[in-house]
Enzyme design. Structure first.
Site, PDB file in Angstrom:
ATOM      1  N   ARG A 179      34.868  33.475  45.487  1.00 61.85           N
ATOM      2  CA  ARG A 179      34.373  34.283  46.598  1.00 61.85           C
ATOM      3  C   ARG A 179      32.856  34.262  46.612  1.00 61.85           C
ATOM      4  NH1 ARG A 179      35.400  40.704  47.914  1.00 61.85           N
ATOM      5  NH2 ARG A 179      34.873  40.564  50.104  1.00 61.85           N
ATOM      6  N   GLU A 181      34.395  40.862  40.843  1.00 65.10           N
ATOM      7  CA  GLU A 181      32.947  40.870  41.088  1.00 65.10           C
ATOM      8  C   GLU A 181      32.561  41.876  42.171  1.00 65.10           C
ATOM      9  OE1 GLU A 181      29.206  37.953  42.298  1.00 65.10           O
ATOM     10  OE2 GLU A 181      31.060  37.060  41.518  1.00 65.10           O
ATOM     11  N   ASN A 214      41.853  36.637  43.951  1.00 61.54           N
ATOM     12  CA  ASN A 214      41.235  36.757  45.272  1.00 61.54           C
ATOM     13  C   ASN A 214      42.207  36.412  46.390  1.00 61.54           C
ATOM     14  OD1 ASN A 214      38.149  37.355  45.241  1.00 61.54           O
ATOM     15  ND2 ASN A 214      38.466  36.020  43.494  1.00 61.54           N
TER      16      ASN A 214
END
Length: 302
Positions: A62, A101, A135
């Site tokens: 990402r 993150e 993700n």
């Protein structure tokens, strides 16, 4: 062609599990926030570590983090703490993010000094696969980021599309369709990254051979706010095909349907030429040896 096999050992579920929540700090109505101790282990195996010891993973699939979403998550963290620990690996006293993150960035924005982490012992290959899966399952990646992540897996670890599909838990044709959109003109890729065009738009646009025509239809789709179906209709009505044109409308429709089905099923571009007498030719385009091997593995040619 030799291939490195991606062996994760334990199941992916075990590597990513975080069944018990852990919060960054507890709140007592009378005494206020209680500062956590470094290295304190919470329920579920989460460990509190200083946030300055956590580092982003340069291979994180990402790449785009929207400011508004980070602010919203930061406000939630201020109120409730970090509900789901960040998954990390430990390296020379630092903690490299495997998954989470966005939580890490929002925690920094919220001013947290410590965050809960789950520490995993994994290889670089495991880290990349885990980051992609986390993700993708959370729908956090746009289609370009997802495509680049699959390309990185294939490129760095000599995996085929079939092997990537097996590790990620998707159909091989799905992986192929993601990889195809990386061939779009950069201008169009940027429009997709800005959410001006969807993955559905991208799959239709990539079937067009001419880059200028692709950019033209992309701009038109944005300006006219075309749905995927609208774009498909616009291309059919405005672009005259020089490939499938036998003069027999029914036959041309059947040939066009076959071409579309083959491309959707395999993720590769097909040329289909027909003649008035009903004869014709089907050809498959590939760009390199890896793509040829993938086509060969599909048993389309034998």
């Amino acid at each position: 062609m030799s291939k490195n096999k991606l062996a994760l050992g334990r199941g992916m579920g075990a590597l990513l599990s975080s069944s018990t929540t852990a919060s960054n700090s507890s709140m007592n109505k009378n005494s206020g926030p209680i500062e956590p101790k470094e290295g304190e282990v919470r329920a579920g195996g989460a460990t509190l570590v200083p946030i300055e010891k956590i580092k982003a993973n340069k291979d994180q699939p990402r790449k785009i983090f929207k400011d508004k979403e980070l602010v919203e998550l930061s406000n939630s963290i201020k109120e409730n703490g970090v509900i789901q620990p960040i998954t990390v690996s430990e390296e020379d006293g630092q903690f490299i993010i495997i998954a989470g993150e966005r939580r890490f960035r929002a925690s920094k924005l919220a001013g947290l000094k410590h965050v809960p982490v789950l520490i995993k012992k994994v290889t670089k290959k495991d880290t990349l696969v885990m980051a992609i899966i986390e993700n993708v399952q959370r729908s956090d990646l746009n289609c370009i980021e997802e495509a680049l992540a699959y390309y990185q897996l294939m490129n760095e670890f000599s995996l085929t599309q079939e092997e990537v599909a097996r590790k990620i838990g998707k159909e091989r044709s799905t992986i192929a369709n993601f990889l195809r959109i990386l061939k779009l003109p950069r201008e169009v890729i940027q429009q997709i990254q800005r959410d001006e065009l969807s993955f559905g738009h991208a799959k239709i646009l990539v079937s067009i051979k001419d880059d200028e025509l692709i950019k033209r239809f992309a701009r038109e789709a944005i300006d006219q706010k075309y749905s995927v179906r609208d774009l498909e209709k616009a291309i059919k009505s405005k672009k005259k095909s020089s490939v499938i044109d036998s003069g027999n409308k029914y036959f041309d429709e059947q040939a066009s349907a076959l071409k579309s089905k083959l491309e959707t099923k395999t993720g590769y571009h097909f040329d289909l030429k027909t003649k008035n007498n009903g004869s014709g030719m089907i050809s498959i385009k590939f760009s390199n040896e890896a793509e040829f091997n993938d086509i060969y593995d599909l048993s389309l040619i034998h």
